[in-house]
Scaffold this motif. Structure first.
Motif, short mmCIF file in Angstrom:
data_model
loop_
_atom_site.label_atom_id
_atom_site.label_comp_id
_atom_site.label_asym_id
_atom_site.label_seq_id
_atom_site.Cartn_x
_atom_site.Cartn_y
_atom_site.Cartn_z
N LEU A 118 -20.17 1.13 39.18
CA LEU A 118 -20.27 1.59 37.80
C LEU A 118 -19.86 0.44 36.89
CD1 LEU A 118 -18.57 5.06 38.30
CD2 LEU A 118 -20.99 4.51 38.44
N HIS A 119 -20.81 -0.07 36.12
CA HIS A 119 -20.54 -1.24 35.28
C HIS A 119 -19.98 -0.87 33.92
CE1 HIS A 119 -22.17 -4.45 37.82
NE2 HIS A 119 -23.01 -3.54 38.25
N ALA A 120 -20.64 0.00 33.19
CA ALA A 120 -20.18 0.32 31.84
C ALA A 120 -20.60 1.72 31.46
CB ALA A 120 -20.75 -0.68 30.84
N LEU A 121 -19.69 2.42 30.81
CA LEU A 121 -19.98 3.74 30.25
C LEU A 121 -19.62 3.68 28.78
CD1 LEU A 121 -20.71 6.75 30.45
CD2 LEU A 121 -18.33 7.20 31.05
N GLU A 122 -20.64 3.86 27.93
CA GLU A 122 -20.43 3.78 26.49
C GLU A 122 -20.80 5.11 25.84
OE1 GLU A 122 -22.94 0.60 25.25
OE2 GLU A 122 -21.64 -0.93 26.10
N PHE A 123 -19.94 5.57 24.94
CA PHE A 123 -20.21 6.77 24.16
C PHE A 123 -20.52 6.36 22.73
CE2 PHE A 123 -17.58 8.66 27.53
CZ PHE A 123 -18.34 9.77 27.83
N THR A 124 -21.54 6.95 22.14
CA THR A 124 -21.85 6.75 20.73
C THR A 124 -22.07 8.12 20.09
OG1 THR A 124 -24.22 6.51 21.18
CG2 THR A 124 -22.92 4.48 21.06
N THR A 125 -21.78 8.22 18.80
CA THR A 125 -22.01 9.46 18.08
C THR A 125 -22.90 9.20 16.89
OG1 THR A 125 -20.00 9.13 16.79
CG2 THR A 125 -19.82 10.52 18.74
N GLN A 126 -23.65 10.22 16.51
CA GLN A 126 -24.53 10.13 15.36
C GLN A 126 -24.63 11.51 14.72
OE1 GLN A 126 -28.52 9.00 16.34
NE2 GLN A 126 -29.20 9.05 14.22
N GLY A 127 -24.48 11.55 13.40
CA GLY A 127 -24.65 12.80 12.68
C GLY A 127 -26.13 13.11 12.53
N THR A 128 -26.53 14.35 12.80
CA THR A 128 -27.96 14.68 12.73
C THR A 128 -28.28 15.69 11.63
OG1 THR A 128 -27.68 16.41 14.38
CG2 THR A 128 -28.35 14.24 15.17
N SER A 129 -27.31 16.46 11.19
CA SER A 129 -27.56 17.39 10.09
C SER A 129 -26.37 17.34 9.15
CB SER A 129 -27.78 18.80 10.61
OG SER A 129 -26.60 19.33 11.15
N ASP A 139 -24.22 19.12 5.67
CA ASP A 139 -24.00 20.33 4.89
C ASP A 139 -24.27 20.05 3.42
OD1 ASP A 139 -21.82 18.88 4.04
OD2 ASP A 139 -20.32 20.21 4.90
N ALA A 140 -23.92 20.99 2.55
CA ALA A 140 -24.22 20.86 1.13
C ALA A 140 -23.45 19.71 0.48
CB ALA A 140 -23.90 22.17 0.41
N THR A 141 -22.32 19.33 1.06
CA THR A 141 -21.54 18.23 0.49
C THR A 141 -21.96 16.87 1.03
OG1 THR A 141 -19.84 18.39 2.21
CG2 THR A 141 -19.54 19.75 0.24
N GLY A 142 -22.88 16.85 1.97
CA GLY A 142 -23.37 15.58 2.52
C GLY A 142 -22.65 15.13 3.76
N ARG A 143 -21.70 15.90 4.22
CA ARG A 143 -20.98 15.55 5.45
C ARG A 143 -21.76 16.01 6.67
NH1 ARG A 143 -15.18 17.42 3.24
NH2 ARG A 143 -14.71 15.53 2.10
N ALA A 144 -21.59 15.29 7.75
CA ALA A 144 -22.32 15.61 8.99
C ALA A 144 -21.79 16.93 9.57
CB ALA A 144 -22.17 14.50 10.00
N TYR A 146 -21.01 20.89 16.90
CA TYR A 146 -20.85 21.09 15.46
C TYR A 146 -19.41 20.83 15.09
CZ TYR A 146 -25.48 23.08 15.42
OH TYR A 146 -26.83 23.24 15.55
N GLN A 147 -19.24 20.21 13.94
CA GLN A 147 -17.89 19.92 13.49
C GLN A 147 -17.60 20.66 12.20
OE1 GLN A 147 -17.25 15.84 12.64
NE2 GLN A 147 -18.66 15.76 10.94
N ASN A 148 -16.34 20.92 12.00
CA ASN A 148 -15.88 21.52 10.77
C ASN A 148 -14.86 20.55 10.18
OD1 ASN A 148 -14.85 23.04 8.70
ND2 ASN A 148 -14.27 24.79 9.96
N TYR A 149 -15.25 19.86 9.11
CA TYR A 149 -14.37 18.84 8.56
C TYR A 149 -13.09 19.44 8.00
CZ TYR A 149 -16.39 20.26 4.08
OH TYR A 149 -16.80 20.98 3.00
#
Length: 194
Positions: free
Chosen positions: A83-94, A96-101, A150-153
């Motif tokens: 196992l050489h490398a394990l990388e995690f990345t995140t990206q917001g896809t939607s 809310d009304a305030t513009g937060r992911a 889903y996240q709740n800021y």
């Protein structure tokens, strides 16, 4: 009279199904997932930069539960999973009304190397001439898994909990795919030898 007709139809159907099964087995057909090689028949060595990481521990547990013979020495191994490398990345896809992911996609990218026949001097670190080393150099394989949550800021604790649960799901999927890949490679190398 009706019962005997139904019984005759049932017997005919059973005979037809039996004949189909015999014909399929005679031509070499196997159900998907039925393998002739089991992981327990080979000594497997898992090498990683983080030997006690979450992926590595989960992978070792999965191999041991499937009866795999894990070895602590590369010299005793017949199969090398590096196992050489394990990388995690995140990206917001939607948003809310305030513009937060709102919805976040967690992607895992794993680079690994799988060698199934270490008896042919394919052990990394052996001394070869430049030509032999070039021939034996194999590109790394990659495996990608993505899951969303889903996240709740307003509640950062629940976001962290959801992220950890999603990471665990991703790790479980990587382990499942790696186990299948190792088993498939073992079957492939066994059939090519025959």
């Amino acid at each position: 009279m009706l019962l005997s007709t139904q019984r005759k139809v049932g017997i005919k159907n059973a005979v037809l199904v039996g004949l189909c099964i015999i014909l399929l087995s005679a031509c070499g057909f196997k159900l998907r997932g039925v393998n002739s090689i089991q992981l327990s028949q080979k000594a497997i060595y898992i090498e990683s930069e983080s030997p006690y990481g979450l992926l590595e521990n989960s992978l070792k547990r999965a191999f041991e539960s499937s009866g795999a013979n894990l070895t602590n020495s590369l010299d005793e191994a017949e199969v090398l999973l590096k196992l050489h490398a394990l990388e995690f990345t995140t990206q917001g896809t939607s948003r809310d009304a305030t513009g937060r992911a709102n919805e976040i996609i967690l992607r895992a990218n794993l680079a690994y190397e799988l060698r199934t026949d270490l008896s042919r001097n394919e052990i990394p670190g052996n001394q070869f001439s430049a030509d032999e080393a070039e021939v034996q150099a194999k590109p790394l394989s990659t495996m990608k898994v993505a899951r969303s949550f889903y996240q709740n800021y307003r509640n950062p604790v629940s976001e962290q909990t959801l992220r950890k649960q999603t990471e665990q799901e991703v790790i479980e999927e990587l382990v499942r795919r790696l186990t299948l890949q190792v088993n498939w490679q073992l079957n492939k190398s066994a059939t090519s030898v025959e």
